[in-house]
Scaffold this active site. Structure first.
Site, PDB file in Angstrom:
ATOM      1  N   PHE A 168      -6.259   5.146  -0.899  1.00  0.00           N
ATOM      2  CA  PHE A 168      -5.022   4.984  -1.673  1.00  0.00           C
ATOM      3  C   PHE A 168      -4.593   3.529  -1.578  1.00  0.00           C
ATOM      4  CE2 PHE A 168      -0.470   4.911  -2.416  1.00  0.00           C
ATOM      5  CZ  PHE A 168      -0.350   5.727  -3.530  1.00  0.00           C
TER       6      PHE A 168
ATOM      7  N   ASP B 147      -6.890  -3.149   3.095  1.00  0.00           N
ATOM      8  CA  ASP B 147      -5.551  -2.677   2.754  1.00  0.00           C
ATOM      9  C   ASP B 147      -4.916  -2.176   4.048  1.00  0.00           C
ATOM     10  OD1 ASP B 147      -3.357  -1.082   2.178  1.00  0.00           O
ATOM     11  OD2 ASP B 147      -4.233  -0.220   0.362  1.00  0.00           O
TER      12      ASP B 147
ATOM     13  N   LYS C 148       5.011  -2.027   3.765  1.00  0.00           N
ATOM     14  CA  LYS C 148       5.637  -0.952   4.543  1.00  0.00           C
ATOM     15  C   LYS C 148       6.371  -1.477   5.781  1.00  0.00           C
ATOM     16  CE  LYS C 148       2.921   3.061   2.972  1.00  0.00           C
ATOM     17  NZ  LYS C 148       3.963   3.835   2.325  1.00  0.00           N
TER      18      LYS C 148
END
Length: 401
Positions: A136, A221, A250
């Site tokens: 993702f 990522d 995040k």
């Protein structure tokens, strides 16, 4: 104006289906809803609230910067952005930083940079991007196409081309897919949304070697795995494999929206003025908060504490499973853990999440078969113990039907 959960259905686009309760206040690892009911937060805003809710250091710097300077166009630079970039470079392999607002935007920048670098140094024919199934990388059309979950990318018409997906942890398959046409390989050093899957260290090293062999860039990522989440400042440090480009978001802002792409001088040179940009990227408010969050997290006692807290989670979850036999395993690293359901409870992760919410615990899922915990890195041990006591009651409720 009085609003309730019903207001959501009246005024919000229906792409989310939030819980019935509406949180209104948070402090540390505790949250209170409109009715005054208290919850323990094991969700962390999906691995975002790295220091919990309203951490005094972050509140202080937000108030200080809020009284100085909020936003500038990128015709100008600003002190918080330069300080944060310098600290990120000093703490990692990187020489250069690009700021955005989110993980998806940081990944979009990384993918555009990889393609541009290939054109600058090789040819337009070197355009293949390989990523991994169940990966993702965000919800922009480019990043959701690179992500390996068709459920998120299908149904929007023609997708960006030259993107292919390999099985995670399958080095043989990757070797067959790669060639001199490969521009970049993008991977999470710990798959988050795909089920909290930790790669084999030999696989990660093999990916690096294949990228070197084919002159392809390796993009990590670290949107979910970064900023202390695994007990290392970034997960790449734990597998001893250095990427060419790293993305982070995040936890970086501790709850304030920010993303960043980190890379080397040579690669960064392909993003010349005008090639990419972001109106809000690198704004002083976000960078000031992120700088303080990074300062607090990047301390030995915090990073070492993450691994001690992981051990406490695993110990108690083991006891819960000895009693109820619902998990096949507990996966993950540090404060990013996944309870994978066994065959008897397959597909029911959401049931456990909803039951936990009823017991006063906020948690997440990672697909249909994994209950995900991504709490604050500094969650007190007593909150872990109490939160898992609530979780055990939720497990008991689901098992009892």
């Amino acid at each position: 104006m009085q609003v309730t959960r019903a207001t959501f259905n009246d005024v919000m686009v229906p792409n989310y289906n939030p819980a019935e309760m509406v949180p209104v206040r948070g402090e540390g690892s505790r949250v209170w809803d409109q009715e005054g009911k208290e919850y323990i937060d094991f969700a962390g805003g999906i691995a975002v609230n790295v220091l919990g809710h309203c951490h005094p250091e972050l509140v202080k710097v937000l108030q200080e910067q809020g009284a100085k300077l909020w936003h500038l166009s990128n015709v100008f630079t600003n002190e918080p952005a330069m300080r944060l970039a310098k600290k990120l470079c000093d703490a990692t392999f990187a020489d250069k930083v690009y700021f955005a607002n989110s993980g998806a935007e940081a990944n979009e920048a990384a993918l555009k940079l990889a393609r541009r670098y290939a054109i600058d140094h090789h040819s337009e024919a070197k355009d293949q991007i390989i990523s991994f199934k169940q990966g993702f990388h965000g919800r922009t059309f480019f990043t959701v196409t690179v992500g390996g979950q068709p459920a998120y990318s299908d149904g929007f018409g023609p997708k960006p081309g030259a993107v292919e997906h390999c099985e995670f942890n399958n080095l043989e398959m990757l070797a067959e897919m790669m060639s001199e046409r490969t521009c970049a390989v993008m991977m999470e050093p710990l798959q988050g949304e795909g089920g909290i899957i930790v790669p084999d260290p030999a696989f990660v090293k093999g990916v690096r070697e294949l990228c070197d062999k084919h002159n392809a860039l390796l993009i990590f990522d670290e949107v979910q795995s970064g900023v202390g989440r695994t007990g290392h400042l970034y997960a790449y440090m734990g597998v001893n494999v250095v990427p060419d480009i790293l993305t982070t978001a995040k936890s970086l802002g501790g709850g304030f929206p920010i993303g960043a792409m980190l890379t080397t001088n040579d690669i960064a040179n392909s993003l010349k003025p005008g090639t990419h940009g972001s109106t809000y990227g690198g704004n002083p408010l976000a960078c000031a908060v992120a700088e303080r969050a990074l300062d607090v997290v990047n301390q030995p006692e915090v990073l070492e504490g993450v691994l001690k807290k992981e051990a406490l989670y695993r110990e108690i979850l083991g006891k819960i499973n000895d009693k109820y036999h619902v998990f096949s395993e507990v996966r993950g690293q540090g404060m990013l853990l996944g309870c994978a359901l066994n065959e008897e409870y397959a597909g029911r992760a959401r049931d456990f999440m909803v039951a936990a919410n009823s017991e006063g615990l906020m948690c997440l899922v990672a697909g249909m078969n994994v209950i995900r915990f991504a709490p604050s890195l500094v969650i007190p041990d007593e909150d872990i113990v109490e939160g898992l006591a609530r979780f055990e009651r939720a497990v008991a409720a689901v098992v009892a039907g």
